[in-house]
Design an enzyme around this catalytic site. Structure first.
Site, PDB file in Angstrom:
ATOM      1  N   HIS A  18       7.651   5.038   1.409  1.00 56.28           N
ATOM      2  CA  HIS A  18       8.242   3.793   1.094  1.00 56.28           C
ATOM      3  C   HIS A  18       9.065   3.960  -0.358  1.00 56.28           C
ATOM      4  O   HIS A  18      10.426   3.713  -0.456  1.00 56.28           O
ATOM      5  CB  HIS A  18       7.192   2.762   0.548  1.00 56.28           C
ATOM      6  CG  HIS A  18       6.343   2.234   1.430  1.00 56.28           C
ATOM      7  ND1 HIS A  18       4.853   2.730   1.397  1.00 56.28           N
ATOM      8  CD2 HIS A  18       6.409   1.841   2.596  1.00 56.28           C
ATOM      9  CE1 HIS A  18       4.165   1.929   2.462  1.00 56.28           C
ATOM     10  NE2 HIS A  18       4.978   1.373   3.259  1.00 56.28           N
ATOM     11  N   GLN A  71       3.753  -9.927  13.029  1.00 54.26           N
ATOM     12  CA  GLN A  71       4.096  -9.037  13.873  1.00 54.26           C
ATOM     13  C   GLN A  71       2.770  -8.224  14.125  1.00 54.26           C
ATOM     14  O   GLN A  71       2.889  -6.964  14.776  1.00 54.26           O
ATOM     15  CB  GLN A  71       4.688  -8.037  12.684  1.00 54.26           C
ATOM     16  CG  GLN A  71       4.195  -7.433  11.637  1.00 54.26           C
ATOM     17  CD  GLN A  71       5.216  -6.603  10.753  1.00 54.26           C
ATOM     18  OE1 GLN A  71       6.280  -7.174  10.271  1.00 54.26           O
ATOM     19  NE2 GLN A  71       5.230  -5.276  10.824  1.00 54.26           N
ATOM     20  N   TYR A 121       0.871  -1.123  -0.053  1.00 51.73           N
ATOM     21  CA  TYR A 121      -0.013   0.053   0.021  1.00 51.73           C
ATOM     22  C   TYR A 121       1.044   1.259  -0.010  1.00 51.73           C
ATOM     23  O   TYR A 121       0.926   2.170   0.814  1.00 51.73           O
ATOM     24  CB  TYR A 121      -0.836   0.122   1.125  1.00 51.73           C
ATOM     25  CG  TYR A 121      -2.146   0.416   0.839  1.00 51.73           C
ATOM     26  CD1 TYR A 121      -3.267   0.067  -0.044  1.00 51.73           C
ATOM     27  CD2 TYR A 121      -2.621   1.917   1.310  1.00 51.73           C
ATOM     28  CE1 TYR A 121      -4.493   0.559  -0.397  1.00 51.73           C
ATOM     29  CE2 TYR A 121      -3.853   2.506   0.752  1.00 51.73           C
ATOM     30  CZ  TYR A 121      -4.665   2.057   0.035  1.00 51.73           C
ATOM     31  OH  TYR A 121      -5.812   2.392  -0.413  1.00 51.73           O
ATOM     32  N   SER A 151       0.481   3.984   5.721  1.00 57.11           N
ATOM     33  CA  SER A 151      -0.550   3.022   4.921  1.00 57.11           C
ATOM     34  C   SER A 151      -1.953   3.210   5.868  1.00 57.11           C
ATOM     35  O   SER A 151      -2.947   3.104   5.433  1.00 57.11           O
ATOM     36  CB  SER A 151      -0.027   1.769   4.908  1.00 57.11           C
ATOM     37  OG  SER A 151       0.994   1.795   4.282  1.00 57.11           O
ATOM     38  N   ARG A 152      -1.756   3.387   7.124  1.00 56.07           N
ATOM     39  CA  ARG A 152      -2.868   3.426   7.902  1.00 56.07           C
ATOM     40  C   ARG A 152      -3.614   4.590   7.926  1.00 56.07           C
ATOM     41  O   ARG A 152      -4.856   4.810   8.569  1.00 56.07           O
ATOM     42  CB  ARG A 152      -2.477   2.965   9.355  1.00 56.07           C
ATOM     43  CG  ARG A 152      -2.023   1.542   9.791  1.00 56.07           C
ATOM     44  CD  ARG A 152      -1.886   1.284  11.154  1.00 56.07           C
ATOM     45  NE  ARG A 152      -1.646  -0.162  11.289  1.00 56.07           N
ATOM     46  CZ  ARG A 152      -0.469  -0.769  11.299  1.00 56.07           C
ATOM     47  NH1 ARG A 152       0.638  -0.352  11.459  1.00 56.07           N
ATOM     48  NH2 ARG A 152      -0.500  -2.210  11.671  1.00 56.07           N
TER      49      ARG A 152
HETATM   50  P1  AMP Z   1       5.451  -0.476   6.410  1.00 54.93           P
HETATM   51  O1  AMP Z   1       4.897  -0.668   5.076  1.00 54.93           O
HETATM   52  O2  AMP Z   1       4.603   0.619   6.963  1.00 54.93           O
HETATM   53  O3  AMP Z   1       5.850  -1.601   7.208  1.00 54.93           O
HETATM   54  O4  AMP Z   1       6.656   0.537   5.987  1.00 54.93           O
HETATM   55  C1  AMP Z   1       7.849  -0.073   5.356  1.00 54.93           C
HETATM   56  C2  AMP Z   1       8.938   0.762   5.349  1.00 54.93           C
HETATM   57  O5  AMP Z   1       8.613   2.136   4.852  1.00 54.93           O
HETATM   58  C3  AMP Z   1       9.636   0.930   7.167  1.00 54.93           C
HETATM   59  O6  AMP Z   1      10.913   1.200   7.088  1.00 54.93           O
HETATM   60  C4  AMP Z   1       9.003   2.317   7.421  1.00 54.93           C
HETATM   61  O7  AMP Z   1       9.551   2.842   8.382  1.00 54.93           O
HETATM   62  C5  AMP Z   1       8.968   3.015   5.847  1.00 54.93           C
HETATM   63  N1  AMP Z   1       8.019   4.114   6.100  1.00 54.93           N
HETATM   64  C6  AMP Z   1       6.911   4.107   6.291  1.00 54.93           C
HETATM   65  N2  AMP Z   1       6.105   5.366   6.499  1.00 54.93           N
HETATM   66  C7  AMP Z   1       7.220   6.038   6.246  1.00 54.93           C
HETATM   67  C8  AMP Z   1       7.394   7.802   6.054  1.00 54.93           C
HETATM   68  N3  AMP Z   1       6.127   8.438   6.378  1.00 54.93           N
HETATM   69  N4  AMP Z   1       8.568   8.267   5.791  1.00 54.93           N
HETATM   70  C9  AMP Z   1       9.634   7.427   5.754  1.00 54.93           C
HETATM   71  N5  AMP Z   1       9.729   6.137   5.777  1.00 54.93           N
HETATM   72  C10 AMP Z   1       8.410   5.614   5.841  1.00 54.93           C
END
Ligand code: AMP
Length: 284
Positions: free
Chosen positions: A37, A61, A32, A186-187
């Site tokens: 990302h 997780q 998402y 994503s949330r």
């Molecule tokens: P997730 O898909 O939420 O597990 O995030 C995947 C990666 O993207 C993780 O390393 C997160 O820390 C990073 N990430 C998510 N949101 C952000 C953001 N707003 N800025 C920078 N990195 C992000």
């Protein structure tokens, strides 16, 4: 860009890259995709011959009452965005391929997981450390890219890589924000319009505390109060925690002397948002 859907195919590709001496960068995500990302993919693109992004909503997780089922998924859209960001391979395995019947090995990082989200979401970082270890073995990257948005996750994975001698460099990248300051997540799609408007108090509170810090404030209680007071101006916000912790150990501190992280978790209805800022005192 190619999408790889099985662990076996991903492992055989990784093996061939290794033989060819290619540098591989991995960007683990739950999909998402948004600009947060994509900023990680862009950083990997600059550093590495081959950029792999994984998309896997990792069941281990999520707690039993968390949003595993509801977590937003859109592989088609993710493929287009990842390709645009310069990703070479999208690795999107099925849960049964990552955790086949009888799966029973987990990675527990102690200490650094005792605080913040580790304390509030039991088992969360066990799932994160386990899946990231698996991804490191499957993809064999030289470098792996993570967002500072999940600041404790970075600290946990740095500890894991050091403790288990994993030959991977953990690279942390800055938080990407919306124009009003809200950290991309994503949330955020779960938020109502009203909640989304009020969600700005997380970054506003952290910015106020940072202002005080820049003016010389080093006291944890004063900095945390600035954050809490700001968040409490939003009627729909319910604070889960506001904490000042050591940048490496994640243990709470009273006074900033080295690198600290000021971190918040706030509920809007059922949706839990996190944000943080690093506060560093230069050593003399
Ligand atoms: P997730 O898909 O939420 O597990 O995030 C995947 C990666 O993207 C993780 O390393 C997160 O820390 C990073 N990430 C998510 N949101 C952000 C953001 N707003 N800025 C920078 N990195 C992000």
């Amino acid at each position: 860009m190619k999408t790889i859907e099985t662990v076996a195919e991903m492992m055989s590709l990784a093996k061939s890259w290794r033989r060819e001496g290619k540098t591989v960068g991995l960007v683990p995500t739950m999909g998402y995709l948004h600009q947060g990302h994509l900023s990680l993919a862009a950083a990997a693109r600059l550093d590495c011959d081959i950029v792999v992004m994984s998309i896997f909503v990792n069941p281990t997780q999520f707690g039993p009452n968390e949003d595993y089922e509801a977590y937003p998924r859109d592989l088609g859209h993710d493929q287009a965005l990842a390709e645009g960001a310069g990703v070479d391979y999208l690795f999107a395995p099925q849960p049964a391929d990552m955790y086949p019947k009888g799966y029973s090995t987990f990675v527990n990082v102690e200490g650094v997981t005792d605080y913040l989200c580790g304390a509030k979401r039991p088992g969360h970082f066990r799932g994160v450390a386990t899946v990231v270890s698996k991804l490191f073995h499957i993809v064999q990257p030289e470098k792996a890219y993570f967002g500072q948005k999940d600041g404790q996750q970075v600290a946990v994975l740095r500890r894991m890589v050091r403790d288990l001698n994993m030959p991977v460099e953990i690279i942390a990248r800055p938080i990407v924000r919306e124009a009003d300051g809200v950290a991309l997540s994503s949330r955020n799609v779960y938020l109502t319009e009203e909640q989304r408007q009020q969600a700005v108090v997380l970054s506003q509170g952290l910015a106020k505390a940072r202002e005080l810090f820049v003016q010389g404030e080093r006291n944890g209680n004063v900095l945390k109060k600035a954050v809490t007071d700001t968040i409490q101006t939003a009627p729909l916000a319910n604070i889960d925690y506001v904490q000042l912790v050591d940048g490496d150990t994640m243990a709470p501190i009273q006074q900033i002397t080295g690198t600290a992280m000021l971190a918040v978790a706030v509920y809007f209805g059922e949706t839990r948002l996190i944000d943080n800022t690093l506060l560093e005192v230069e050593s003399e």
